[in-house]
Design a protein around this motif. Structure first.
Motif, PDB file in Angstrom:
ATOM      1  N   ALA A   8       9.910 -20.025  11.082  1.00 35.48           N
ATOM      2  CA  ALA A   8      10.998 -20.809  10.479  1.00 35.48           C
ATOM      3  C   ALA A   8      11.648 -21.719  11.516  1.00 35.48           C
ATOM      4  CB  ALA A   8      12.036 -19.886   9.846  1.00 35.48           C
ATOM      5  N   ARG A   9      11.830 -21.220  12.755  1.00 34.82           N
ATOM      6  CA  ARG A   9      12.424 -22.044  13.828  1.00 34.82           C
ATOM      7  C   ARG A   9      11.516 -23.238  14.145  1.00 34.82           C
ATOM      8  NH1 ARG A   9      14.366 -24.958  17.534  1.00 34.82           N
ATOM      9  NH2 ARG A   9      15.262 -25.695  15.629  1.00 34.82           N
ATOM     10  N   CYS A  10      10.199 -22.989  14.234  1.00 33.13           N
ATOM     11  CA  CYS A  10       9.260 -24.087  14.516  1.00 33.13           C
ATOM     12  C   CYS A  10       9.278 -25.109  13.369  1.00 33.13           C
ATOM     13  CB  CYS A  10       7.837 -23.555  14.704  1.00 33.13           C
ATOM     14  SG  CYS A  10       7.653 -22.391  16.063  1.00 33.13           S
ATOM     15  N   VAL A  65       8.871 -31.733  17.185  1.00 31.63           N
ATOM     16  CA  VAL A  65       9.947 -30.817  17.550  1.00 31.63           C
ATOM     17  C   VAL A  65      10.981 -31.622  18.328  1.00 31.63           C
ATOM     18  CG1 VAL A  65       8.912 -30.082  19.760  1.00 31.63           C
ATOM     19  CG2 VAL A  65      10.343 -28.484  18.464  1.00 31.63           C
ATOM     20  N   ALA A  66      12.187 -31.094  18.465  1.00 29.66           N
ATOM     21  CA  ALA A  66      13.238 -31.785  19.241  1.00 29.66           C
ATOM     22  C   ALA A  66      13.666 -30.882  20.389  1.00 29.66           C
ATOM     23  CB  ALA A  66      14.423 -32.117  18.343  1.00 29.66           C
ATOM     24  N   TRP A  67      13.633 -31.418  21.597  1.00 29.14           N
ATOM     25  CA  TRP A  67      13.959 -30.609  22.779  1.00 29.14           C
ATOM     26  C   TRP A  67      15.151 -31.191  23.516  1.00 29.14           C
ATOM     27  CZ3 TRP A  67       8.237 -30.512  24.916  1.00 29.14           C
ATOM     28  CH2 TRP A  67       7.476 -29.609  24.163  1.00 29.14           C
ATOM     29  N   SER A  68      16.203 -30.404  23.562  1.00 29.23           N
ATOM     30  CA  SER A  68      17.367 -30.754  24.367  1.00 29.23           C
ATOM     31  C   SER A  68      17.492 -29.776  25.528  1.00 29.23           C
ATOM     32  CB  SER A  68      18.627 -30.730  23.481  1.00 29.23           C
ATOM     33  OG  SER A  68      19.768 -30.878  24.266  1.00 29.23           O
ATOM     34  N   GLY A  69      17.360 -28.462  25.217  1.00 29.09           N
ATOM     35  CA  GLY A  69      17.655 -27.333  26.083  1.00 29.09           C
ATOM     36  C   GLY A  69      17.536 -27.493  27.593  1.00 29.09           C
ATOM     37  N   GLU A  70      18.648 -27.717  28.227  1.00 34.59           N
ATOM     38  CA  GLU A  70      18.691 -27.743  29.697  1.00 34.59           C
ATOM     39  C   GLU A  70      19.920 -26.963  30.149  1.00 34.59           C
ATOM     40  OE1 GLU A  70      18.252 -31.610  31.461  1.00 34.59           O
ATOM     41  OE2 GLU A  70      16.973 -32.341  29.833  1.00 34.59           O
ATOM     42  N   ALA A  83      13.959 -26.027  29.130  1.00 35.36           N
ATOM     43  CA  ALA A  83      13.659 -24.653  28.693  1.00 35.36           C
ATOM     44  C   ALA A  83      13.867 -24.574  27.179  1.00 35.36           C
ATOM     45  CB  ALA A  83      14.580 -23.667  29.399  1.00 35.36           C
ATOM     46  N   PHE A  84      13.521 -23.447  26.595  1.00 38.02           N
ATOM     47  CA  PHE A  84      13.671 -23.258  25.142  1.00 38.02           C
ATOM     48  C   PHE A  84      12.968 -24.377  24.371  1.00 38.02           C
ATOM     49  CE2 PHE A  84      17.380 -20.963  26.826  1.00 38.02           C
ATOM     50  CZ  PHE A  84      17.205 -19.735  26.211  1.00 38.02           C
ATOM     51  N   ALA A  85      11.783 -24.795  24.870  1.00 41.64           N
ATOM     52  CA  ALA A  85      11.049 -25.877  24.226  1.00 41.64           C
ATOM     53  C   ALA A  85      10.180 -25.286  23.107  1.00 41.64           C
ATOM     54  CB  ALA A  85      10.214 -26.617  25.261  1.00 41.64           C
ATOM     55  N   THR A  86      10.813 -25.068  21.958  1.00 45.88           N
ATOM     56  CA  THR A  86      10.131 -24.469  20.797  1.00 45.88           C
ATOM     57  C   THR A  86       8.858 -25.236  20.444  1.00 45.88           C
ATOM     58  OG1 THR A  86      12.064 -23.404  19.835  1.00 45.88           O
ATOM     59  CG2 THR A  86      10.425 -24.190  18.280  1.00 45.88           C
ATOM     60  N   SER A  87       7.842 -24.500  20.064  1.00 45.69           N
ATOM     61  CA  SER A  87       6.535 -25.056  19.645  1.00 45.69           C
ATOM     62  C   SER A  87       5.750 -25.660  20.799  1.00 45.69           C
ATOM     63  CB  SER A  87       6.665 -26.103  18.525  1.00 45.69           C
ATOM     64  OG  SER A  87       7.258 -25.562  17.379  1.00 45.69           O
ATOM     65  N   ARG A  95      23.454 -30.711  24.700  1.00 43.88           N
ATOM     66  CA  ARG A  95      24.383 -29.593  24.586  1.00 43.88           C
ATOM     67  C   ARG A  95      25.142 -29.332  25.882  1.00 43.88           C
ATOM     68  NH1 ARG A  95      23.759 -25.480  20.740  1.00 43.88           N
ATOM     69  NH2 ARG A  95      21.774 -26.403  20.168  1.00 43.88           N
ATOM     70  N   HIS A  96      24.452 -29.518  27.009  1.00 39.76           N
ATOM     71  CA  HIS A  96      25.034 -29.096  28.286  1.00 39.76           C
ATOM     72  C   HIS A  96      25.409 -30.256  29.185  1.00 39.76           C
ATOM     73  CE1 HIS A  96      22.403 -25.744  26.891  1.00 39.76           C
ATOM     74  NE2 HIS A  96      23.443 -25.031  27.226  1.00 39.76           N
ATOM     75  N   ASN A  97      25.320 -31.481  28.683  1.00 39.51           N
ATOM     76  CA  ASN A  97      25.611 -32.625  29.534  1.00 39.51           C
ATOM     77  C   ASN A  97      27.084 -32.968  29.483  1.00 39.51           C
ATOM     78  OD1 ASN A  97      25.771 -35.551  30.378  1.00 39.51           O
ATOM     79  ND2 ASN A  97      23.647 -35.066  30.823  1.00 39.51           N
ATOM     80  N   ARG A 106      21.852 -16.465  19.086  1.00 38.88           N
ATOM     81  CA  ARG A 106      22.361 -17.015  20.359  1.00 38.88           C
ATOM     82  C   ARG A 106      22.108 -18.522  20.453  1.00 38.88           C
ATOM     83  NH1 ARG A 106      24.112 -12.702  20.151  1.00 38.88           N
ATOM     84  NH2 ARG A 106      25.850 -14.040  19.685  1.00 38.88           N
ATOM     85  N   HIS A 107      21.366 -19.058  19.511  1.00 39.31           N
ATOM     86  CA  HIS A 107      21.122 -20.498  19.423  1.00 39.31           C
ATOM     87  C   HIS A 107      22.394 -21.097  18.809  1.00 39.31           C
ATOM     88  CE1 HIS A 107      18.856 -24.148  19.052  1.00 39.31           C
ATOM     89  NE2 HIS A 107      18.644 -24.072  17.768  1.00 39.31           N
ATOM     90  N   ASP A 108      23.349 -21.414  19.681  1.00 37.61           N
ATOM     91  CA  ASP A 108      24.733 -21.812  19.330  1.00 37.61           C
ATOM     92  C   ASP A 108      25.624 -20.594  19.542  1.00 37.61           C
ATOM     93  OD1 ASP A 108      24.755 -24.455  18.800  1.00 37.61           O
ATOM     94  OD2 ASP A 108      24.636 -24.274  16.618  1.00 37.61           O
ATOM     95  N   ASN A 109      26.844 -20.882  19.931  1.00 41.14           N
ATOM     96  CA  ASN A 109      27.797 -19.819  20.248  1.00 41.14           C
ATOM     97  C   ASN A 109      28.792 -19.690  19.099  1.00 41.14           C
ATOM     98  OD1 ASN A 109      30.142 -18.538  21.154  1.00 41.14           O
ATOM     99  ND2 ASN A 109      29.730 -19.081  23.273  1.00 41.14           N
ATOM    100  N   ASP A 110      28.738 -18.545  18.445  1.00 50.30           N
ATOM    101  CA  ASP A 110      29.573 -18.340  17.265  1.00 50.30           C
ATOM    102  C   ASP A 110      31.071 -18.389  17.599  1.00 50.30           C
ATOM    103  OD1 ASP A 110      30.108 -17.569  14.525  1.00 50.30           O
ATOM    104  OD2 ASP A 110      30.689 -15.632  15.371  1.00 50.30           O
TER     105      ASP A 110
END
Ligand SMILES: Cc1cc2nc3c(=O)[nH]c(=O)nc-3n(C[C@H](O)[C@H](O)[C@H](O)COP(=O)(O)OP(=O)(O)OC[C@H]3O[C@@H](n4cnc5c(N)ncnc54)[C@H](O)[C@@H]3O)c2cc1C
Length: 426
Positions: free
Chosen positions: A118-120, A155-160, A190-194, A214-216, A399-403
């Protein structure tokens, strides 16, 4: 369960309702049930999920392998073009197309079989939504043709993530610089899904330095979306990092870009557009759909398990079953509500409601899984057991986003403070 929904009061009827306290400050909208055409899409993906995907998931989970055969099935069924606009050969399902509930219900069906798949799938469909909303016609012609005709996966990759964990040897991050005719991307995500399965990635990178979207901490206008052809030899996948508790089949490896050249014609939209137009908010409720799939799968597992053990007369089991069913119904209502706001074009309200839905659904899904475990007992956590896998996958995926941050954003919006429904700003 498919909750029937009363439509919102007409203006005349709304006038008769005393406006004593408006707690939400927003309308209540409800997406209508999918049309027969859309119901057919959901049924087709459900059929694949139940008959093909569910059988393959233990191996993908064990090997932390990208679910390639499942994607072959999706391609053969023509479902990879679900979120491609009809004028480019797809089914035209998405948040800006008046029918997003269908997409979320399809995702939920996939998640019931396999949260990683489902994530992919989310990553692929979300990329189609971004291209539809931000790319120009020549880009759409090029990239949608690849999806519709050749079954290309996106896929979309942001994760840094920037803060280094104590157990981590090296940090993550890319630098992006403008060169003649395009951009050079250098560094690691990192977290480069697919990773290893996808053909194209939308890279969220910044000319201000590492951190992705997200982290910039740089200015929003420096964030670029660059479409990267993953067959480029300067792009390599490092499989040594990814060994998580759950979501193993997402193959969310570290990907290294060794001065990867991306031509100007692969820049999607205007610099900063992703953040200024809040595109991330289209995807936040999509995660909730996956969490709902986890809850439904755990509930169905539990129902079958306790019946087989003849425990239905136990009042505690009855509580767990009753509460779990209500959790699921609540999640379904929330998805319909958020979809209704998108469909009605109430985008500001939809963006905030999407965060609320994701927050609520995280807790409802976790509660449902925990109740299922309590009702079924220790043997339900002994492999092979889909409940055991759902427990691991869900505890990682939330954990994909902080509740806590999501809830703070909701609070800020109610307190009249500056807030960004896409990403929390401390
Ligand atoms: C299964 C899975 C798949 C994913 N797939 C993708 C994908 O396809 N594409 C993609 O781009 N990303 C993806 N992500 C990555 C995700 O979006 C985050 O980037 C990642 O989870 C960050 O890792 P972390 O929680 O260890 O990092 P951290 O950034 O270190 O965060 C740790 C915690 O601290 C909080 N935090 C961070 N900074 C601060 C701060 N300044 N002040 C206070 N608290 C802070 C965070 O909110 C979080 O709760 C995926 C994540 C998972 C779990």
């Amino acid at each position: 369960m498919d909750p029937a929904i009363s439509t919102a009061p007409t203006p005349l009827h709304a006038h008769l309702v005393a406006p004593a306290r408006d707690l939400t400050q927003h309308n209540f909208a409800i997406s209508t049930a999918p049309t027969p055409l859309h119901a057919d899409l959901i049924a087709r993906v459900r059929d694949l999920a139940q008959h093909n995907f569910a059988a393959r998931v233990p191996a993908y989970d064990r090997e932390a392998a990208f679910p390639a055969e499942d994607f072959d099935d999706l391609r053969r069924a023509g479902l990879l073009s679900t979120a491609v606009p009809p004028e480019y050969g797809g089914a035209g399902i998405g948040p800006h197309r008046g029918n997003v509930l269908t997409l979320w219900l399809m995702t939920k069906e996939i998640a019931k079989a396999d949260l990683s798949l489902a994530r992919c799938w989310e990553g692929h469909c979300n990329s189609m939504v971004l291209i539809d909303g931000m790319a120009h016609d020549a880009q759409k012609q090029r990239w949608f043709r690849g999806v519709v005709n050749a079954g290309e996966i996106w896929v979309a990759w942001s994760g840094e993530p920037q803060a280094r964990a104590s157990v981590q040897k090296t940090g993550f991050g890319t630098t992006t610089s403008k060169v003649d005719g395009g951009y050079l991307v250098d560094g690691k995500k990192a977290f480069a899904t697919s990773a290893g399965g996808a053909h194209w990635a939308i890279l969220l990178v910044s000319t201000a330095g590492p951190g992705g979207a997200r982290h910039n901490t740089g200015i929003a206008e420096t964030l670029l979306l660059l479409a990267c052809d993953l067959s480029d030899p300067s792009v390599t996948v490092d499989r040594s990092w990814w060994d998580p508790i759950g979501m193993r089949g997402t193959a969310s490896h570290v990907v290294q870009f060794d001065r990867t050249f991306i031509p100007d014609e692969n820049l999607i939209g205007r610099p900063g557009q992703y953040l200024s137009e809040g595109w991330q908010t289209c995807f936040i409720p999509h995660y909730a759909a996956t969490f709902l799939g986890a809850a439904e799968a755990a509930y169905e597992f539990c129902l079958e398990y306790v019946r087989s053990q003849d425990k239905s007369a136990d009042p505690y089991i009855q509580h767990h079953i009753g509460q779990s069913a209500i959790n699921i119904e609540t999640g379904q209502l929330w998805l319909r509500h958020v979809a209704g706001l998108w469909d009605a074009g109430c985008h500001n309200e939809a963006q905030l409601a999407g965060g609320r839905a994701r927050h609520v659904m995280e807790h409802l899904a976790e509660d449902t899984v925990k109740r299922s475990i309590r009702a079924c007992g220790a043997r339900s956590l002994n492999r092979p057991s889909s409940l055991e896998r759902i427990y691991r996958d869900l505890s990682f995926y939330v954990r994909h986003d902080n509740d806590d941050h999501l809830l703070a954003t909701i609070g800020r919006s109610l307190l009249g403070q500056q807030h960004d429904p896409s990403f929390f700003k401390p």
